[in-house]
Design a protein around this motif. Structure first.
Motif, PDB file in Angstrom:
ATOM      1  N   THR A  49       0.848  -1.187   0.000  1.00 26.14           N
ATOM      2  CA  THR A  49       0.000   0.000   0.000  1.00 26.14           C
ATOM      3  C   THR A  49       0.880   1.232   0.000  1.00 26.14           C
ATOM      4  OG1 THR A  49      -1.840   1.099   1.147  1.00 26.14           O
ATOM      5  CG2 THR A  49      -0.124   0.142   2.521  1.00 26.14           C
ATOM      6  N   GLU A  50       0.282   2.363  -0.229  1.00 27.38           N
ATOM      7  CA  GLU A  50       0.960   3.647  -0.101  1.00 27.38           C
ATOM      8  C   GLU A  50       0.343   4.396   1.066  1.00 27.38           C
ATOM      9  OE1 GLU A  50       1.657   6.033  -3.491  1.00 27.38           O
ATOM     10  OE2 GLU A  50       1.889   4.328  -4.858  1.00 27.38           O
ATOM     11  N   ARG A  51       1.202   4.999   1.878  1.00 29.30           N
ATOM     12  CA  ARG A  51       0.743   5.652   3.100  1.00 29.30           C
ATOM     13  C   ARG A  51       1.548   6.934   3.290  1.00 29.30           C
ATOM     14  NH1 ARG A  51       1.874   2.034   8.068  1.00 29.30           N
ATOM     15  NH2 ARG A  51       0.472   0.650   6.886  1.00 29.30           N
ATOM     16  N   GLY A 106      -1.629  -2.376   7.456  1.00 30.61           N
ATOM     17  CA  GLY A 106      -2.568  -1.267   7.583  1.00 30.61           C
ATOM     18  C   GLY A 106      -4.030  -1.671   7.521  1.00 30.61           C
ATOM     19  N   GLU A 136      -5.994   0.245  10.082  1.00 31.25           N
ATOM     20  CA  GLU A 136      -6.006   1.707  10.000  1.00 31.25           C
ATOM     21  C   GLU A 136      -7.391   2.209   9.576  1.00 31.25           C
ATOM     22  OE1 GLU A 136      -3.492   3.695  10.794  1.00 31.25           O
ATOM     23  OE2 GLU A 136      -2.152   2.026  11.276  1.00 31.25           O
ATOM     24  N   ARG A 195      -8.761   2.023   5.978  1.00 28.93           N
ATOM     25  CA  ARG A 195      -7.850   0.906   5.802  1.00 28.93           C
ATOM     26  C   ARG A 195      -6.870   1.162   4.646  1.00 28.93           C
ATOM     27  NH1 ARG A 195     -11.956  -4.290   6.472  1.00 28.93           N
ATOM     28  NH2 ARG A 195     -11.990  -4.269   8.775  1.00 28.93           N
ATOM     29  N   ASP A 196      -5.581   0.833   4.917  1.00 25.45           N
ATOM     30  CA  ASP A 196      -4.581   0.903   3.851  1.00 25.45           C
ATOM     31  C   ASP A 196      -4.591  -0.362   3.006  1.00 25.45           C
ATOM     32  OD1 ASP A 196      -3.684   3.406   4.645  1.00 25.45           O
ATOM     33  OD2 ASP A 196      -2.253   2.564   6.069  1.00 25.45           O
TER      34      ASP A 196
END
Length: 583
Positions: free
Chosen positions: A430-432, A535, A538, A541-542
């Motif tokens: 994922t990108e965060r 994630g 999160e 959600r990621d």
């Protein structure tokens, strides 16, 4: 027929009857065969008669004299079978008795009429030939010639019987040896099976070592087993665990490792050389060394030592003692060496697992500029920053991890990862916050795997163009000095910049995380930890459930089931603990 002939026939039949009696079973087959040969000569060499027995020597391919009557002319020691047109060839190979005009020193000049013969060459079955006759004065009678042939036939039957008995005895010995070998193989397989089960079920190194030693000495072949290591500071042999009949042996041992190794003591020698060390005859060999005398006094007669080595790291040695001489053969050496390797592998896995859940010990921080340090090359090539997130142990034994990249395109990192020997199966999770989270499998060549081999857990790995920063946690059982020396050899351009000793409040033997790992299956723990790191928890959600399932290479319903069971067990532990504490 005269009365003298009748008496002679009766005498010869009595002698023949004696020859036909089964030879005594006392003594070796060779001695019994020699006794038959001597008896043949004694029966046939009466008065002026001469006799000899030749038996076939397969190795030399000749007939060798085994017995012969004394005479002025000497019997040949051997008779060759190279020539075919000889009385010897005809009698032995073609099994036809031959009348000869000359008997000594070897039979020669065959004759058809027995009245003109000086002797007879008769076969002894497939064993050899018998020669009998006279060399001077009167020629042998037809009855004497017939008796010689009859003796040869009878002797062949007797020697056949001895050969049959010898083969039966050989079969019995082979059967006994096969039975013993079969019993040993069954016992060895049982030992392997039980040690394998111990490896799978042990929770700590001490538990593993104790159970292995106890299992070994349940075999009646082994009297005493011990596992020890050499203290890196004092250079003393320090026993960790033992089982069986010890009788104060360890108290009597000199503890200096170098002294013991020089004297050939099994434990010190196998740890120093990292090779199997077998002492087959404690009593029969030189008993000058003190350790050997002490071992003999306590009833030990042989011993074997094997190193506990996994990937060049030595965890000590295993030595097994037996009250039987030569109790360890080549098969035992191979079995115990493999057993030692399996135990070392298990110790490594247990220490790595303990390190992953450990909260105590020492924290070390290194600054690394070494070009060989993985991930530093990525930062220098792309200008990105690399941050290690966490490592997850998969049920199949592989090491999966997560890392974050800031400042480089995803495609560039995937390309670098595909060329790196440190990671495989790298993909974007994922990108965060403008950073990319990647998941990968760390190979045996990775710095993460190398750290875990020594029971050391990477807490933080970050890189920039200038240098890499590595923070690791060492459990209390790991030597700081030894680890720093090893790390410095791996990465010469590195320096230790910080050390911090941690003191923690006393807790249950395995701690909360160890207890959680005990309650959860490997797949449930993997699902929970992977979901957390990726994630999934999160907001927002990621990563979705489908994303995490894809990372784990399972279906989403299976992931949901593992996660739900893991959460339930985790929450039950948390709230049960709160209830117990009254909070």
């Amino acid at each position: 027929m005269s009365s003298g002939d009748t008496v002679d026939i009766e005498r010869r039949l009595t002698e023949l009857e004696a020859l036909c009696r089964p030879p005594t079973s006392d003594g070796s087959a060779t001695d019994r065969i020699q006794g038959v040969c001597d008896a043949i000569v004694e029966f046939l060499a009466n008065g002026d008669a001469a006799a000899a027995v030749y038996l076939y020597d397969e190795r030399r391919d000749v007939l060798c004299r085994r017995a012969g009557s004394p005479h002025r002319k000497t019997w040949d020691a051997t008779m060759s079978l190279e020539r075919t047109a000889t009385p010897v060839w005809q009698a032995f190979v073609e099994r036809d008795p031959v009348f000869v005009a000359d008997l000594l020193p070897r039979p020669a000049r065959p004759v058809q009429n027995p009245d003109h013969a000086r002797g007879t060459v008769a076969p002894i079955g497939s064993h050899g030939i018998v020669l009998a006759g006279t060399t001077e004065k009167e020629r042998p009678t037809r009855l004497s010639h017939s008796f010689t042939r009859l003796v040869g036939t009878t002797a062949g039957t007797v020697l056949d019987r001895i050969d049959d008995e010898r083969r039966v005895d050989d079969c019995k010995r082979q059967l006994e040896a096969s039975t013993v070998a079969s019993e040993r193989l069954v016992a060895t397989n049982a030992l392997h099976h039980d040690v394998g089960r111990t490896i799978r079920t042990a929770w700590t190194r001490a538990d593993l070592e104790e159970r292995v030693c106890k299992r070994i000495v349940t075999d009646e072949r082994y009297a005493f087993a011990r596992i020890a290591e050499i203290d890196e500071v004092t250079e003393q042999v320090c026993d960790r665990v033992q089982a069986g009949i010890e009788k104060g042996y360890l108290e009597s041992l000199e503890s200096d490792a170098d002294t013991l190794a020089d004297d050939g003591e099994p434990m010190a020698t196998t740890i120093r050389t990292l090779e199997t060390h077998t002492v087959s005859h404690l009593l029969g060999d030189d008993t000058g060394e003190r350790w050997r005398r002490d071992a003999i006094t306590r009833g030990y007669r042989s011993a074997i030592g094997v190193p506990l080595v996994f990937r060049e790291r030595c965890y000590g040695g295993l030595v097994v003692y037996s009250d039987r001489a030569a109790a360890f053969d080549g098969m035992d050496e191979e079995v115990f060496f493999e057993l030692g390797a399996a135990v070392a592998h298990a110790i490594n896995a247990l220490e790595a697992k303990t390190a992953l859940v450990s909260r105590g010990g020492v924290e070390l921080e290194f600054r690394v500029r070494d070009q060989e340090f993985q991930f530093l090359e990525w930062a220098r090539e792309t200008g990105c920053t690399f941050e290690f997130e966490t490592v997850v142990s998969r049920p199949d034994g592989s090491i999966h991890g997560f890392f974050t990249i800031d400042g480089a395109p995803t495609e560039t990192i995937l390309e670098l990862a595909s060329q790196s020997p440190a990671v495989t199966k790298t993909h974007l999770v994922t990108e965060r916050d403008g950073k990319q989270l990647f998941e990968c499998t760390f190979t045996e060549d990775s710095v993460v795997a190398q750290l875990l081999e020594y029971g050391v857990v990477p807490r933080s790995i970050s890189t920039s163009r200038a240098a890499a920063r590595l923070v690791v946690a060492l459990p209390e059982s790991t030597s700081v000095r030894l680890f720093v020396d090893v790390f410095s050899r791996l990465y010469p351009d590195s320096e230790l910049i910080r050390r911090q000793d941690h003191e923690y409040v006393a807790r249950t033997p395995y701690g909360f995380l160890a207890e959680l790992e005990c309650k959860l299956t490997a797949k449930q723990l993997e699902a929970l930890e992977t979901a957390f790191v990726s994630g999934y928890f999160e907001v927002p959600r990621d990563a979705t459930g489908a994303d995490v399932a894809a990372i784990l290479d399972i279906s989403q319903p299976t992931f949901n089931n593992h996660l739900r069971l893991a959460q339930r067990k985790l929450l039950s532990m948390v709230f049960s603990e709160r209830a117990f504490r009254g909070t």
